[in-house]
Scaffold this active site. Sequence first.
Site, PDB file in Angstrom:
ATOM      1  N   THR A 155      60.653  61.411  27.112  1.00  0.00           N
ATOM      2  CA  THR A 155      60.248  62.438  28.076  1.00  0.00           C
ATOM      3  C   THR A 155      61.216  63.611  28.070  1.00  0.00           C
ATOM      4  O   THR A 155      62.422  63.440  27.973  1.00  0.00           O
ATOM      5  CB  THR A 155      60.192  61.819  29.484  1.00  0.00           C
ATOM      6  OG1 THR A 155      59.288  60.733  29.452  1.00  0.00           O
ATOM      7  CG2 THR A 155      59.734  62.826  30.512  1.00  0.00           C
ATOM      8  N   GLU A 402      55.761  55.323  32.444  1.00  0.00           N
ATOM      9  CA  GLU A 402      55.033  54.705  31.322  1.00  0.00           C
ATOM     10  C   GLU A 402      53.558  55.084  31.366  1.00  0.00           C
ATOM     11  O   GLU A 402      52.681  54.270  31.090  1.00  0.00           O
ATOM     12  CB  GLU A 402      55.189  53.173  31.331  1.00  0.00           C
ATOM     13  CG  GLU A 402      56.628  52.727  31.341  1.00  0.00           C
ATOM     14  CD  GLU A 402      57.094  52.090  30.044  1.00  0.00           C
ATOM     15  OE1 GLU A 402      56.289  51.898  29.125  1.00  0.00           O
ATOM     16  OE2 GLU A 402      58.303  51.807  29.953  1.00  0.00           O
TER      17      GLU A 402
END
Lengths: 420, 263
Positions: A155, A402
């Site tokens: 990320t 997730e």
Amino acid sequence: MPPIVLYLYVNVKYAPQAQRHEFEDTMFELSQDHEDLRALVRDFAEREVAPNIAKWDAAAYFPTDLVPKMGDLGLFGLVVPEELGGTAGEGGSDFTSLCVAIEELGRVDQSIGITLSAGVGLGINPILTYGNDEQKQRFLPDLVAGRALAGFGLTEPDGGSDAAASRTRATLEGDEWVINGSKAFITNSGTEITSVVTVTARTGTNADGSPQLSAILIPAGTPGLTVEPAYHKLGWHVSDTHGLSFDNCRVPAANLLGEPGQGFKQFLKTLDDGRIAISALALGCARACLELATDHAKTRVAFGRPIGANQGVSFQLADVEVMVEASRALTYKAAWLKDEHQAGRRSVGEVKQAAAVAKLYSTEAAVAATRIATQVFGGNGFMEEYPVARFYRDAKILEIGEGTSEIQRMVIARGLGLPA
Amino acid sequence: MNIVVCVKYVPDAQAERTFDSSDNTTDRANVDGLLSELDEYAVEEALQIVEAGEGEVTVLTVGPASAADAIKKSLQMGAHRGVHVDDDAIHGSDAIATSLVLAEAIKKIGADNPVDLVVTGMASTDGAMGVVPTMLAERLGLPAVTLASELEVDGGSATIRRDGDTSTQSITATLPALVSVTDQINEPRYPSFKGIMAAKKKPVEHWSLADLGVDASQVGLDAAWTRVETFTARPPRSQGEIVNDEGDGGQKLAAFLGEHKFV
């Protein structure tokens, strides 16, 4: 205690067209090995985590010493083969057993549950799956023993769900990768024992103009890698989360993990497994809420009787019981499919769909369960002395990490064959 | 070094423990059980001794079928083999009969390979009498060194440290001997997943009273020297007294403590 047997007779309509098995009977169960592991992890969590967790949480303290103890139990090695220090393939040592361990840790504390989940799913798994022998030998024995932790840097501050839009770049200069950019919300990346972070970075452009992503191993302490101060988070206070920045960070070319340009595919697979693990973590959260709130509703007396005698309370707890049972069935079905896929008996599409279904349902159920449990505790539920308050804060991230709930719905809809 | 550790399967102290109203014995059927936590120290100590040198640890339990879990946990921790004495006639046995069964079982274990050391916990967490270790030593004709908070086995002797209220004693016994250990002696390990897998392959013997040559009339409720005549549940705790501090809180507190003879 007899093993919990889950018989699920499902008409698998969710699987993508190609893998659909009409009116197929699916039966799976947790084995005695799984239940023995559950008893072990529960005992460990209640003795080693429960007495300390309020203190750790208030101080946002990462209990480094707990990690090797979890390693001694064998929790980091459940999906790792024996030659690298694990037990995979031995009896009930599989992905399902990892989920059992995550569920039981998560029942006592979510931060400890995610530390295991991320430690295995994001730390160990990419190296185990895509690493060459030298990379595995270098990092895995310590990770499996709990002497070290690894992070997974995917990320980015501007990326989030659009993970392919990576701005972090890695350029090959001579026999070194030079990495520049930054990553956000990276679990287990800044502990005292973090040994390495797997980072995805743009290493070129594909023919269709999309970025070519690769995964590169960046050992902790590499010059040019800055571990930013820990985030101030709403929940998961005991979990270690940092931003990372790379300023001409140089690592040997040999630190490439897997094939160049395959980074995108590799992390998508990593996330599928991670979703099932998060579903197990959410199940632990919902179970904790059910147990805590049910006990409270039996013992807390108001207006001359236990508050659980009121249907306004008891019906809500009945709903949480349904959530727990459904969440358990979906989680372990997905885990079972994953193990079956590993054995070559199920397709990756089935796992992907089941993982998204389980993750979506279990995490939203966990958030609902924490809301109900906190309400049952009344004013006390808002006080940090009561674990339900911690679970309330901890649950929200389950719907985000997730793959957000929105992403799960996207995946599921695609699995139904709907146009993307 | 051939070590036998006596372990007991007890009702979980965290659960609601009660008596069986039909015969006033401990209710073991309706409550989850586990390896007595005080016995974990005995298992751990025995394992440390053989790990530092060589030898084998046999865990011995007397109890109903469910007591197999106490053996299982010990084997998961690392003990080498188990012996489970299970016989319906044993139900309701007191400490005297229990020590008889244990003694006969230990004699049988040692028939081929003499037992060097018997290790026990300091007491069970259910009966909590703490008398079985000494009774057992008496029956086996072994020196008993009890309540060890440290144990060193060296050649032919066992030396313990016993922490008393006014003194710390160092006591040595020649082997074979019986040692009971306190919860200060070590930090019992958790089993590992590997331990769980290994335990499944370890041998467990199941013996009845007949296998031990013990007559059923010597054990059980009818042979017990003591029995629970009646039991009454403790009344639920009543609500405490709230004292509002109106500037005289200290005095009220002192008066309360005095009135109830706390001070």
